[in-house]
Motif scaffolding. Structure first.
Motif, mmCIF file in Angstrom:
data_model
loop_
_atom_site.group_PDB
_atom_site.id
_atom_site.type_symbol
_atom_site.label_atom_id
_atom_site.label_comp_id
_atom_site.label_asym_id
_atom_site.label_seq_id
_atom_site.Cartn_x
_atom_site.Cartn_y
_atom_site.Cartn_z
ATOM 1 N N LYS A 1 0.832 -1.203 0.000
ATOM 2 C CA LYS A 1 0.000 0.000 0.000
ATOM 3 C C LYS A 1 0.869 1.256 0.000
ATOM 4 O O LYS A 1 0.579 2.219 -0.704
ATOM 5 N N ILE A 2 1.938 1.275 0.770
ATOM 6 C CA ILE A 2 2.843 2.430 0.828
ATOM 7 C C ILE A 2 3.500 2.657 -0.530
ATOM 8 O O ILE A 2 3.562 3.769 -1.028
ATOM 9 N N VAL A 3 3.976 1.602 -1.172
ATOM 10 C CA VAL A 3 4.625 1.717 -2.469
ATOM 11 C C VAL A 3 3.617 2.094 -3.550
ATOM 12 O O VAL A 3 3.907 2.868 -4.447
ATOM 13 N N ALA A 4 2.390 1.605 -3.448
ATOM 14 C CA ALA A 4 1.391 1.841 -4.480
ATOM 15 C C ALA A 4 0.938 3.295 -4.536
ATOM 16 O O ALA A 4 0.505 3.768 -5.574
ATOM 17 N N GLU A 5 1.013 4.040 -3.473
ATOM 18 C CA GLU A 5 0.544 5.420 -3.438
ATOM 19 C C GLU A 5 1.728 6.397 -3.377
ATOM 20 O O GLU A 5 1.859 7.170 -2.458
ATOM 21 N N THR A 6 2.598 6.378 -4.355
ATOM 22 C CA THR A 6 3.748 7.270 -4.413
ATOM 23 C C THR A 6 3.294 8.643 -4.907
ATOM 24 O O THR A 6 2.731 8.747 -5.990
ATOM 25 N N PRO A 7 3.518 9.723 -4.123
ATOM 26 C CA PRO A 7 3.088 11.041 -4.600
ATOM 27 C C PRO A 7 3.951 11.516 -5.765
ATOM 28 O O PRO A 7 5.160 11.346 -5.763
ATOM 29 N N VAL A 8 3.311 12.087 -6.750
ATOM 30 C CA VAL A 8 4.001 12.647 -7.899
ATOM 31 C C VAL A 8 3.631 14.125 -7.958
ATOM 32 O O VAL A 8 2.469 14.482 -8.017
ATOM 33 N N VAL A 9 4.628 14.983 -7.910
ATOM 34 C CA VAL A 9 4.365 16.417 -7.966
ATOM 35 C C VAL A 9 4.391 16.871 -9.420
ATOM 36 O O VAL A 9 4.979 16.230 -10.275
ATOM 37 N N GLN A 10 3.747 17.992 -9.669
ATOM 38 C CA GLN A 10 3.744 18.567 -11.003
ATOM 39 C C GLN A 10 5.169 18.869 -11.430
ATOM 40 O O GLN A 10 5.981 19.326 -10.628
ATOM 41 N N MET A 11 5.476 18.649 -12.693
ATOM 42 C CA MET A 11 6.815 18.947 -13.204
ATOM 43 C C MET A 11 7.052 20.460 -13.208
ATOM 44 O O MET A 11 8.121 20.926 -12.847
ATOM 45 N N LEU A 12 6.024 21.234 -13.607
ATOM 46 C CA LEU A 12 6.128 22.692 -13.638
ATOM 47 C C LEU A 12 5.095 23.287 -12.700
ATOM 48 O O LEU A 12 3.981 22.779 -12.601
ATOM 49 N N GLU A 13 5.480 24.346 -12.007
ATOM 50 C CA GLU A 13 4.539 25.055 -11.145
ATOM 51 C C GLU A 13 4.817 26.542 -11.245
ATOM 52 O O GLU A 13 5.919 26.951 -11.589
ATOM 53 N N GLY A 14 3.805 27.327 -10.952
ATOM 54 C CA GLY A 14 3.947 28.766 -11.039
ATOM 55 C C GLY A 14 3.344 29.454 -9.837
ATOM 56 O O GLY A 14 2.620 28.844 -9.048
ATOM 57 N N GLU A 15 3.631 30.731 -9.725
ATOM 58 C CA GLU A 15 3.170 31.503 -8.573
ATOM 59 C C GLU A 15 3.033 32.963 -8.980
ATOM 60 O O GLU A 15 3.857 33.493 -9.712
ATOM 61 N N ILE A 16 1.963 33.575 -8.521
ATOM 62 C CA ILE A 16 1.777 35.017 -8.622
ATOM 63 C C ILE A 16 1.629 35.505 -7.195
ATOM 64 O O ILE A 16 0.881 34.916 -6.412
ATOM 65 N N ARG A 17 2.351 36.558 -6.824
ATOM 66 C CA ARG A 17 2.304 37.001 -5.435
ATOM 67 C C ARG A 17 2.213 38.518 -5.332
ATOM 68 O O ARG A 17 2.632 39.244 -6.228
ATOM 69 N N ALA A 18 1.646 38.945 -4.222
ATOM 70 C CA ALA A 18 1.557 40.359 -3.882
ATOM 71 C C ALA A 18 1.733 40.466 -2.375
ATOM 72 O O ALA A 18 1.297 39.585 -1.629
ATOM 73 N N GLY A 19 2.394 41.497 -1.927
ATOM 74 C CA GLY A 19 2.618 41.646 -0.495
ATOM 75 C C GLY A 19 2.965 43.065 -0.115
ATOM 76 O O GLY A 19 3.032 43.964 -0.956
ATOM 77 N N LEU A 20 3.158 43.246 1.163
ATOM 78 C CA LEU A 20 3.546 44.545 1.705
ATOM 79 C C LEU A 20 5.018 44.532 2.064
ATOM 80 O O LEU A 20 5.561 43.492 2.455
ATOM 81 N N THR A 21 5.665 45.679 1.933
ATOM 82 C CA THR A 21 7.083 45.798 2.271
ATOM 83 C C THR A 21 7.278 46.991 3.198
ATOM 84 O O THR A 21 6.464 47.907 3.241
ATOM 85 N N THR A 22 8.365 46.966 3.911
ATOM 86 C CA THR A 22 8.827 48.126 4.661
ATOM 87 C C THR A 22 10.354 48.089 4.634
ATOM 88 O O THR A 22 10.956 47.031 4.798
ATOM 89 N N PRO A 23 10.988 49.212 4.383
ATOM 90 C CA PRO A 23 12.448 49.210 4.323
ATOM 91 C C PRO A 23 13.072 49.086 5.715
ATOM 92 O O PRO A 23 12.484 49.503 6.706
ATOM 93 N N ILE A 24 14.241 48.489 5.753
ATOM 94 C CA ILE A 24 15.019 48.434 6.990
ATOM 95 C C ILE A 24 16.301 49.215 6.768
ATOM 96 O O ILE A 24 16.764 49.358 5.648
ATOM 97 N N GLY A 25 16.838 49.733 7.825
ATOM 98 C CA GLY A 25 18.054 50.527 7.705
ATOM 99 C C GLY A 25 17.746 51.959 7.315
ATOM 100 O O GLY A 25 16.656 52.281 6.861
ATOM 101 N N GLY A 26 18.694 52.821 7.522
ATOM 102 C CA GLY A 26 18.505 54.238 7.233
ATOM 103 C C GLY A 26 18.834 54.593 5.806
ATOM 104 O O GLY A 26 19.654 53.953 5.162
ATOM 105 N N TYR A 27 18.153 55.623 5.300
ATOM 106 C CA TYR A 27 18.451 56.160 3.975
ATOM 107 C C TYR A 27 18.174 57.651 4.034
ATOM 108 O O TYR A 27 17.022 58.077 3.984
ATOM 109 N N HIS A 28 19.183 58.459 4.220
ATOM 110 C CA HIS A 28 19.060 59.918 4.290
ATOM 111 C C HIS A 28 18.025 60.353 5.333
ATOM 112 O O HIS A 28 17.217 61.233 5.072
#
Length: 158
Positions: A12-39
Motif C-alpha cells: 500500500k505504501i509503495v502503491a501510493e507514491t506522490p508525484v508532484v507537477q513537473m512545472l509550477e507557477g506563482e503570482i504574489r503580492a505583499g507589503l514591504t517596509t524598508p530596513i536601515g537608514g536612507y538619508h
C-alpha cells in the motif's frame, strides 16, 4: 499471518507514491517596509508584486526556476521640511533572478522550503525624487516559506 499483513501494508505504501507537477507557477503580492537608514527617511509601508515559474527536478526535493519581482522601499521625508505636505520617495527594484529551493516535504499538503534567488536588480526612484538614484545591482535573496496549495497525483506502481 503477521508477515502477510506486513507485506500488504508495504505494498500500500509503495502503491501510493506522490508525484508532484513537473512545472509550477506563482503570482504574489505583499507589503514591504524598508530596513536601515536612507538619508534619515522614516520607513513606510509599500508594495511588492511578483511572478515565478519553477521546475521540480524529478526524484529529488529540489526545484529551480525564474522569478520577476517588483518591490519598493518607501520612506517619508516630511520631517525635513515641516510644511505639512506628504513628502516621500520610493526606491524601486525590478529583479530578474534564477531561483533554487529545497523542499522539506515535497508532495504533501504542508511543504516547508528554503532556497535562494540570484540575479540582477534594476533600480530607480518613483514619487518625490529627493535623492535620485538609478542603476543596476547584483540581486541576492534568501528564501524560506511554506507551500499550502498544491496539485498532487497518485501514481499506481503495483
Amino acid at each position: 499471518m503477521l508477515i502477510f499483513i506486513v507485506l500488504l501494508s508495504c505494498n500500500k505504501i509503495v502503491a501510493e507514491t506522490p508525484v508532484v507537477q513537473m512545472l509550477e507557477g506563482e503570482i504574489r503580492a505583499g507589503l514591504t517596509t524598508p530596513i536601515g537608514g536612507y538619508h534619515t527617511g522614516k520607513a513606510q509601508i509599500s508594495a511588492s508584486l511578483g511572478i515565478e515559474g519553477r521546475y521540480n527536478i524529478k526524484g529529488t526535493p529540489w526545484d529551480c526556476g525564474l522569478m520577476l519581482d517588483l518591490s519598493t522601499a518607501r520612506r517619508g521625508y516630511e520631517h525635513l521640511y515641516n510644511d505639512g505636505y506628504d513628502r516621500w520617495q520610493s526606491n524601486r527594484t525590478l529583479a530578474l533572478a534564477l531561483t533554487g529551493d529545497y523542499n522539506l516535504r515535497q508532495g504533501t499538503k504542508i511543504n516547508p522550503f528554503a532556497g535562494m534567488a540570484l540575479g540582477v536588480g534594476f533600480n530607480d526612484v518613483v514619487g518625490d525624487k529627493y535623492f535620485p538614484t538609478k542603476g543596476t545591482s547584483f540581486y541576492a535573496a534568501p528564501r524560506i516559506g511554506v507551500e499550502f496549495l498544491y496539485h498532487n497525483k497518485s501514481m499506481r506502481t503495483a
